[in-house]
Design a protein around this motif. Structure first.
Motif, PDB file in Angstrom:
ATOM      1  N   TYR A  45      -9.496  -9.099  34.304  1.00 16.98           N
ATOM      2  CA  TYR A  45     -10.318 -10.297  34.101  1.00 16.98           C
ATOM      3  C   TYR A  45     -11.799  -9.983  34.284  1.00 16.98           C
ATOM      4  CZ  TYR A  45     -11.983 -15.061  34.177  1.00 16.98           C
ATOM      5  OH  TYR A  45     -12.658 -16.215  33.883  1.00 16.98           O
ATOM      6  N   LEU A  46     -12.111  -9.176  35.292  1.00 12.76           N
ATOM      7  CA  LEU A  46     -13.512  -8.801  35.522  1.00 12.76           C
ATOM      8  C   LEU A  46     -14.089  -8.112  34.296  1.00 12.76           C
ATOM      9  CD1 LEU A  46     -16.013  -8.318  37.362  1.00 12.76           C
ATOM     10  CD2 LEU A  46     -14.893  -6.196  38.096  1.00 12.76           C
ATOM     11  N   LEU A  47     -13.373  -7.146  33.757  1.00 19.45           N
ATOM     12  CA  LEU A  47     -13.868  -6.395  32.603  1.00 19.45           C
ATOM     13  C   LEU A  47     -13.884  -7.263  31.338  1.00 19.45           C
ATOM     14  CD1 LEU A  47     -12.010  -2.984  33.160  1.00 19.45           C
ATOM     15  CD2 LEU A  47     -14.381  -3.548  33.738  1.00 19.45           C
ATOM     16  N   ALA A  48     -12.788  -8.009  31.103  1.00 19.56           N
ATOM     17  CA  ALA A  48     -12.667  -8.781  29.863  1.00 19.56           C
ATOM     18  C   ALA A  48     -13.620  -9.967  29.814  1.00 19.56           C
ATOM     19  CB  ALA A  48     -11.227  -9.266  29.699  1.00 19.56           C
ATOM     20  N   SER A  49     -14.000 -10.497  30.970  1.00 22.89           N
ATOM     21  CA  SER A  49     -14.935 -11.625  30.969  1.00 22.89           C
ATOM     22  C   SER A  49     -16.382 -11.162  30.859  1.00 22.89           C
ATOM     23  CB  SER A  49     -14.747 -12.472  32.236  1.00 22.89           C
ATOM     24  OG  SER A  49     -14.938 -11.700  33.405  1.00 22.89           O
ATOM     25  N   ASN A  50     -16.568  -9.842  30.837  1.00 25.27           N
ATOM     26  CA  ASN A  50     -17.905  -9.268  30.647  1.00 25.27           C
ATOM     27  C   ASN A  50     -17.832  -8.131  29.623  1.00 25.27           C
ATOM     28  OD1 ASN A  50     -19.608 -10.508  33.057  1.00 25.27           O
ATOM     29  ND2 ASN A  50     -17.615  -9.931  33.901  1.00 25.27           N
ATOM     30  N   LYS A  85      -8.267   0.574  22.945  1.00 24.14           N
ATOM     31  CA  LYS A  85      -8.451  -0.679  22.232  1.00 24.14           C
ATOM     32  C   LYS A  85      -9.101  -1.711  23.145  1.00 24.14           C
ATOM     33  CE  LYS A  85      -5.929  -4.097  19.475  1.00 24.14           C
ATOM     34  NZ  LYS A  85      -4.588  -4.508  18.951  1.00 24.14           N
ATOM     35  N   TYR A  86      -8.878  -1.548  24.466  1.00 29.88           N
ATOM     36  CA  TYR A  86      -9.376  -2.539  25.404  1.00 29.88           C
ATOM     37  C   TYR A  86     -10.285  -1.927  26.489  1.00 29.88           C
ATOM     38  CZ  TYR A  86      -5.519  -5.133  23.282  1.00 29.88           C
ATOM     39  OH  TYR A  86      -4.670  -5.719  22.396  1.00 29.88           O
ATOM     40  N   ILE A  87      -9.735  -1.042  27.301  1.00 28.23           N
ATOM     41  CA  ILE A  87     -10.486  -0.505  28.437  1.00 28.23           C
ATOM     42  C   ILE A  87     -11.016   0.887  28.101  1.00 28.23           C
ATOM     43  CG2 ILE A  87     -10.386   0.146  30.872  1.00 28.23           C
ATOM     44  CD1 ILE A  87      -8.143  -1.901  31.199  1.00 28.23           C
ATOM     45  N   VAL A  88     -12.330   1.005  28.115  1.00 29.16           N
ATOM     46  CA  VAL A  88     -12.979   2.258  27.730  1.00 29.16           C
ATOM     47  C   VAL A  88     -13.596   2.923  28.954  1.00 29.16           C
ATOM     48  CG1 VAL A  88     -14.745   3.318  26.263  1.00 29.16           C
ATOM     49  CG2 VAL A  88     -13.515   1.273  25.472  1.00 29.16           C
ATOM     50  N   THR A  89     -13.411   4.235  29.053  1.00 28.92           N
ATOM     51  CA  THR A  89     -14.041   5.008  30.115  1.00 28.92           C
ATOM     52  C   THR A  89     -15.422   5.455  29.671  1.00 28.92           C
ATOM     53  OG1 THR A  89     -11.912   5.848  30.926  1.00 28.92           O
ATOM     54  CG2 THR A  89     -13.888   7.060  31.581  1.00 28.92           C
ATOM     55  N   LYS A  90     -16.416   5.106  30.433  1.00 28.12           N
ATOM     56  CA  LYS A  90     -17.779   5.587  30.195  1.00 28.12           C
ATOM     57  C   LYS A  90     -17.978   6.753  31.132  1.00 28.12           C
ATOM     58  CE  LYS A  90     -22.016   5.116  28.440  1.00 28.12           C
ATOM     59  NZ  LYS A  90     -22.306   5.217  26.996  1.00 28.12           N
ATOM     60  N   TRP A  91     -17.797   7.959  30.619  1.00 29.86           N
ATOM     61  CA  TRP A  91     -17.771   9.145  31.466  1.00 29.86           C
ATOM     62  C   TRP A  91     -19.043   9.274  32.293  1.00 29.86           C
ATOM     63  CZ3 TRP A  91     -13.174  10.804  32.157  1.00 29.86           C
ATOM     64  CH2 TRP A  91     -12.235  10.702  31.126  1.00 29.86           C
ATOM     65  N   GLY A  92     -18.850   9.452  33.587  1.00 26.61           N
ATOM     66  CA  GLY A  92     -19.972   9.595  34.499  1.00 26.61           C
ATOM     67  C   GLY A  92     -20.532   8.273  34.971  1.00 26.61           C
ATOM     68  N   GLY A 151     -18.412   4.642  34.521  1.00 22.95           N
ATOM     69  CA  GLY A 151     -17.368   3.732  34.956  1.00 22.95           C
ATOM     70  C   GLY A 151     -16.509   3.277  33.798  1.00 22.95           C
ATOM     71  N   TYR A 152     -16.244   1.952  33.718  1.00 26.94           N
ATOM     72  CA  TYR A 152     -15.386   1.414  32.682  1.00 26.94           C
ATOM     73  C   TYR A 152     -16.022   0.155  32.079  1.00 26.94           C
ATOM     74  CZ  TYR A 152     -11.880   4.208  35.181  1.00 26.94           C
ATOM     75  OH  TYR A 152     -11.189   5.226  35.790  1.00 26.94           O
ATOM     76  N   TYR A 153     -15.653  -0.108  30.819  1.00 26.86           N
ATOM     77  CA  TYR A 153     -16.038  -1.379  30.218  1.00 26.86           C
ATOM     78  C   TYR A 153     -14.953  -1.856  29.277  1.00 26.86           C
ATOM     79  CZ  TYR A 153     -17.443   1.115  25.887  1.00 26.86           C
ATOM     80  OH  TYR A 153     -17.470   1.868  24.749  1.00 26.86           O
ATOM     81  N   PHE A 154     -14.979  -3.151  28.977  1.00 29.58           N
ATOM     82  CA  PHE A 154     -13.993  -3.748  28.087  1.00 29.58           C
ATOM     83  C   PHE A 154     -14.539  -3.787  26.678  1.00 29.58           C
ATOM     84  CE2 PHE A 154     -11.633  -7.117  25.977  1.00 29.58           C
ATOM     85  CZ  PHE A 154     -10.331  -6.879  26.410  1.00 29.58           C
ATOM     86  N   LYS A 155     -13.729  -3.315  25.749  1.00 32.87           N
ATOM     87  CA  LYS A 155     -14.136  -3.253  24.354  1.00 32.87           C
ATOM     88  C   LYS A 155     -13.771  -4.563  23.679  1.00 32.87           C
ATOM     89  CE  LYS A 155     -13.506  -0.116  20.384  1.00 32.87           C
ATOM     90  NZ  LYS A 155     -12.754   1.098  19.931  1.00 32.87           N
ATOM     91  N   GLY A 156     -14.694  -5.494  23.662  1.00 36.82           N
ATOM     92  CA  GLY A 156     -14.406  -6.830  23.132  1.00 36.82           C
ATOM     93  C   GLY A 156     -14.436  -6.888  21.611  1.00 36.82           C
TER      94      GLY A 156
END
Length: 226
Positions: free
Chosen positions: A162-167, A212-219, A221-226
């Motif tokens: 929810y944290l990632l998907a809402s941002n 498709k959803y959760i992407v690793t930003k190397w070095g 963290g993570y972000y949601f691919k909306g």
């Protein structure tokens, strides 16, 4: 009044913990073996479960699996062992948090309250349903659906998603995720979060190489691919 179920065979520890919890406004049920604890967890409505790893009759991991078959109640696992494998296995089968014995009761209560707060966040319930293609996240019920079928997530897995998907598109460092999801100064290994992300991706059918959803930003963290 929040209702707690403690499943632990250490009668002296349970006596002190039960008293502390009652003094802090909790209603407390107790089971001293795994089989009885699982029966109580399935029969009664509890707001949170405190579960020891080493138990007679049925071990804590088996009890956790049994509880997760019928409930997503917030669950904290107690362990006297410090090995990563114990924490990782607990997380994989559905524990939301873990505390290593001996522990500070005030810290345990803080973790309990953080889990309870996030499991019924009144602000979140006012938010609209999030939809990204075949993925649907319903904050009012804390349920997640993929291609029309419900995805069974633990409380922590849901909170991370929810944290990632809402941002969408916002990169969260691992420390930021730990701070916002756990809600206290996290003293454990960062590997804990990695396990949660891995399990979450597995349940969503997501790929590390082609996410498709959760992407690793190397070095970073993570972000949601909306």
């Amino acid at each position: 009044m929040d209702k707690v179920l403690i499943i632990d065979d250490d009668e002296l520890l349970v006596k002190g913990l039960r008293l502390s919890l009652m003094q802090n406004g909790f209603e407390v049920d107790v089971a001293y073996d795994g089989k009885t604890g699982l029966e109580m967890a399935r029969r009664n409505q509890h707001d949170i479960v405190i579960l020891d790893l080493m138990l007679p009759e049925m071990d804590g991991l088996s009890v956790c699996r049994g509880i997760r078959e019928v409930s997503n109640v917030p669950l904290i696992m107690l362990t006297a062992k410090g090995e990563d494998v114990d924490r990782i296995v607990g997380i994989e089968i559905g524990a939301d948090d873990y505390v290593t014995k001996p522990f500070n009761t005030r810290e345990l209560i803080a973790r309990m309250r953080a889990l309870l707060r996030r499991s019924r966040n009144s602000y979140e319930k006012k938010r609209n349903v999030l939809e990204y293609g075949d993925l649907k996240i319903d904050p009012s019920s804390r349920r997640v659906f993929l291609n029309g079928s419900e995805v069974e997530l633990t409380a922590k897995e849901y909170d991370i998603l929810y944290l990632l998907a809402s941002n969408p598109g916002t990169v969260f460092t691992k420390d930021q995720i730990l701070d916002q999801v756990w809600g206290y100064d996290f003293n454990g290994d960062i590997k804990t979060l990695n396990v949660y992300i891995s399990k979450l991706r597995e349940k969503l059918g997501d790929s590390t190489s082609e996410p498709k959803y959760i992407v690793t930003k190397w070095g970073s963290g993570y972000y949601f691919k909306g």
